[in-house]
Design an enzyme around this catalytic site. Structure first.
Site, PDB file in Angstrom:
ATOM      1  N   SER A 115      28.896  50.966  39.533  1.00 42.14           N
ATOM      2  CA  SER A 115      30.355  50.958  39.613  1.00 42.14           C
ATOM      3  C   SER A 115      31.004  52.039  38.749  1.00 42.14           C
ATOM      4  O   SER A 115      32.230  52.076  38.627  1.00 42.14           O
ATOM      5  CB  SER A 115      30.876  49.583  39.184  1.00 42.14           C
ATOM      6  OG  SER A 115      30.295  49.229  37.949  1.00 42.14           O
ATOM      7  N   THR A 134      34.359  48.587  36.110  1.00 37.33           N
ATOM      8  CA  THR A 134      34.811  49.721  35.316  1.00 37.33           C
ATOM      9  C   THR A 134      34.332  49.604  33.877  1.00 37.33           C
ATOM     10  O   THR A 134      34.290  48.500  33.344  1.00 37.33           O
ATOM     11  CB  THR A 134      36.362  49.663  35.256  1.00 37.33           C
ATOM     12  OG1 THR A 134      36.849  49.577  36.565  1.00 37.33           O
ATOM     13  CG2 THR A 134      36.950  50.842  34.521  1.00 37.33           C
ATOM     14  N   THR A 159      35.363  54.956  36.204  1.00 37.76           N
ATOM     15  CA  THR A 159      34.851  54.105  37.277  1.00 37.76           C
ATOM     16  C   THR A 159      34.621  54.882  38.570  1.00 37.76           C
ATOM     17  O   THR A 159      35.226  55.947  38.765  1.00 37.76           O
ATOM     18  CB  THR A 159      35.867  52.970  37.564  1.00 37.76           C
ATOM     19  OG1 THR A 159      35.298  52.027  38.471  1.00 37.76           O
ATOM     20  CG2 THR A 159      37.152  53.497  38.186  1.00 37.76           C
ATOM     21  N   ARG A 184      41.442  56.226  48.270  1.00 35.13           N
ATOM     22  CA  ARG A 184      42.001  55.168  47.401  1.00 35.13           C
ATOM     23  C   ARG A 184      41.770  55.515  45.920  1.00 35.13           C
ATOM     24  O   ARG A 184      40.696  55.931  45.507  1.00 35.13           O
ATOM     25  CB  ARG A 184      41.328  53.838  47.738  1.00 35.13           C
ATOM     26  CG  ARG A 184      41.805  52.647  46.902  1.00 35.13           C
ATOM     27  CD  ARG A 184      40.916  52.376  45.711  1.00 35.13           C
ATOM     28  NE  ARG A 184      41.273  51.140  45.004  1.00 35.13           N
ATOM     29  CZ  ARG A 184      40.783  50.783  43.829  1.00 35.13           C
ATOM     30  NH1 ARG A 184      39.925  51.557  43.201  1.00 35.13           N
ATOM     31  NH2 ARG A 184      41.142  49.659  43.259  1.00 35.13           N
ATOM     32  N   VAL A 185      42.812  55.328  45.139  1.00 34.79           N
ATOM     33  CA  VAL A 185      42.725  55.500  43.692  1.00 34.79           C
ATOM     34  C   VAL A 185      43.122  54.166  43.057  1.00 34.79           C
ATOM     35  O   VAL A 185      44.068  53.516  43.508  1.00 34.79           O
ATOM     36  CB  VAL A 185      43.673  56.630  43.224  1.00 34.79           C
ATOM     37  CG1 VAL A 185      43.818  56.646  41.710  1.00 34.79           C
ATOM     38  CG2 VAL A 185      43.170  57.993  43.716  1.00 34.79           C
ATOM     39  N   GLY A 186      42.400  53.766  42.031  1.00 34.13           N
ATOM     40  CA  GLY A 186      42.688  52.481  41.385  1.00 34.13           C
ATOM     41  C   GLY A 186      43.475  52.635  40.094  1.00 34.13           C
ATOM     42  O   GLY A 186      44.176  53.627  39.875  1.00 34.13           O
ATOM     43  N   ASP A 187      43.328  51.647  39.231  1.00 30.05           N
ATOM     44  CA  ASP A 187      44.074  51.627  37.973  1.00 30.05           C
ATOM     45  C   ASP A 187      43.477  52.526  36.898  1.00 30.05           C
ATOM     46  O   ASP A 187      44.177  52.950  35.971  1.00 30.05           O
ATOM     47  CB  ASP A 187      44.134  50.193  37.426  1.00 30.05           C
ATOM     48  CG  ASP A 187      42.735  49.634  37.148  1.00 30.05           C
ATOM     49  OD1 ASP A 187      41.840  49.816  38.007  1.00 30.05           O
ATOM     50  OD2 ASP A 187      42.532  49.027  36.083  1.00 30.05           O
ATOM     51  N   THR A 243      39.655  45.931  33.565  1.00 31.18           N
ATOM     52  CA  THR A 243      38.606  46.044  34.567  1.00 31.18           C
ATOM     53  C   THR A 243      38.927  45.069  35.689  1.00 31.18           C
ATOM     54  O   THR A 243      39.687  44.124  35.488  1.00 31.18           O
ATOM     55  CB  THR A 243      37.221  45.749  33.938  1.00 31.18           C
ATOM     56  OG1 THR A 243      36.217  45.886  34.943  1.00 31.18           O
ATOM     57  CG2 THR A 243      37.140  44.346  33.366  1.00 31.18           C
ATOM     58  N   GLY A 244      38.367  45.308  36.851  1.00 34.52           N
ATOM     59  CA  GLY A 244      38.619  44.409  37.970  1.00 34.52           C
ATOM     60  C   GLY A 244      39.383  45.096  39.075  1.00 34.52           C
ATOM     61  O   GLY A 244      39.424  46.330  39.148  1.00 34.52           O
ATOM     62  N   GLY A 250      41.818  46.950  40.738  1.00 39.70           N
ATOM     63  CA  GLY A 250      42.806  47.839  40.150  1.00 39.70           C
ATOM     64  C   GLY A 250      44.206  47.649  40.684  1.00 39.70           C
ATOM     65  O   GLY A 250      45.186  47.846  39.956  1.00 39.70           O
TER      66      GLY A 250
HETATM   67  N1  GLY Z   1      39.338  48.805  38.101  1.00 36.18           N
HETATM   68  C1  GLY Z   1      38.680  49.743  38.917  1.00 36.18           C
HETATM   69  C2  GLY Z   1      39.299  49.963  40.232  1.00 36.18           C
HETATM   70  O1  GLY Z   1      39.954  49.090  40.758  1.00 36.18           O
HETATM   71  O2  GLY Z   1      39.109  51.014  40.770  1.00 36.18           O
END
Ligand code: GLY
Length: 326
Positions: free
Chosen positions: A86, A188, A206, A216-219, A239-240, A242
């Protein structure tokens, strides 16, 4: 007036809005922060892979390095690990088979850098650090981030391992997009450290959610969502899933709650409560880690199963976080 009382007073007079929004947190406000310990330097990071990242970061700090160097070198251990599916090299790809990476870094002066949707570079955290120090910007994305990396001495590498490719091909048979709680698809690494000078820095990196849509882009690269530090107060990382963290700007929120007098534990619990209040939390995991400048930490997750590594007073250990769902 104690910090705690001042926190309650501010919330009750509405000067900062209604901060305590759930029964669970109202109860927990009276709970002593049981994770409180003295001891700086300190390094804290998410999940089991945080253990070896902590080892690297703490060793550097103990030998006199600044927190910003320690957080970068710490998470690079995880980015280079092909068995961590991950983060970085070996990360599970998006639904089209591309490993795309997000990362951010922040130092004690409030300077920060990040990269999103970066491909073929093993250490996105180091590119994020170069963005921070060598550009007038905070974030570079996609092709622009890649070109910047190459120009700054990074090498193009294939990050899709045979193991990850095999898993992706299995996934393609059903192509179901259902992030599974705690199962290797959103783990993450977020790492926070306070060095011997008492300065805090943080890093977050991550490969994002497995089987995500391309682009897609996360947090994790969003300063204030995946990670935030403020040298007056402390820091937080997430984490988790995003999307849930981005909708509440979780890390910034938690640092601001600590500014208003909440302990790291109380602040993490309130961060989770903001998510469970408005989102369908039953199918997702989100975990927060927070650290204040006194060396006190807190951790809280939506679901059971979130653990973290804490290196303090010369001992590195894994701890299970408490969670909203029992
Ligand atoms: N927390 C990582 C993501 O959602 O990409």
């Amino acid at each position: 007036m104690s910090n705690r009382r001042s926190f309650i007073k501010k919330t009750s007079i509405g000067a900062v809005g209604t901060i305590l929004t759930s029964k669970v947190n109202a109860t927990n406000l009276n709970k002593k922060n049981k994770n409180s310990m003295s001891g700086i330097p300190i390094v804290i990071s998410t999940w089991k892979h945080g253990f070896s990242a902590n080892e690297k970061a703490y060793t550097l700090i103990n030998n006199g390095s600044d927190a910003i160097d320690a957080v970068e070198e710490g998470v690079k251990i995880t980015e280079a690990d092909p068995n961590c599916t991950s983060v970085g090299y070996g990360g599970w790809p998006d639904r089209d088979g591309n490993v795309t990476l997000d990362a951010c870094i922040m130092d004690h002066t409030g300077n920060c850098g990040s990269v999103s949707f970066l491909q073929n570079i093993k250490h996105p955290i180091s590119v994020a650090r170069k963005v921070m120090y060598k550009t007038p910007h905070v974030m570079l994305s996609g092709e622009g981030a890649f070109k910047f990396a190459i120009k700054n001495g990074f090498h193009k590498e294939d990050l899709l391992t045979e193991k990850a490719k095999k898993r992706w091909k299995e996934w393609l048979k059903d192509s179901k997009y259902e992030p599974i709680i705690n199962i290797e698809n959103h783990d993450t690494i977020g790492l926070l450290a306070i060095d011997k000078k008492g300065n805090i820095s943080g890093a977050c990196t991550t490969s994002g959610l497995a089987w995500k849509m391309h682009g897609r882009v996360g947090d994790s690269p969003i300063i204030g969502a995946g990670m935030f530090v403020d040298n007056e107060i402390g820091g937080c990382c997430a984490t988790g899933v995003g999307e849930a963290v981005m909708k509440t700007l979780g890390s910034f929120l938690i640092v601001e709650l600590m500014r208003q007098g909440a302990s790291p534990q109380e602040a993490c619990e309130e961060g989770v409560s903001r998510i469970v209040k408005n989102q369908n939390y039953k199918e997702m995991q989100i975990g927060y880690l927070a650290l204040n400048k006194k060396g006190e930490h807190g951790a809280y997750a939506v679901q059971p199963g979130f653990d973290y590594a804490l290196y303090q007073n010369g001992i590195n250990k894994m701890i299970d976080a408490e969670s909203f769902v029992k």
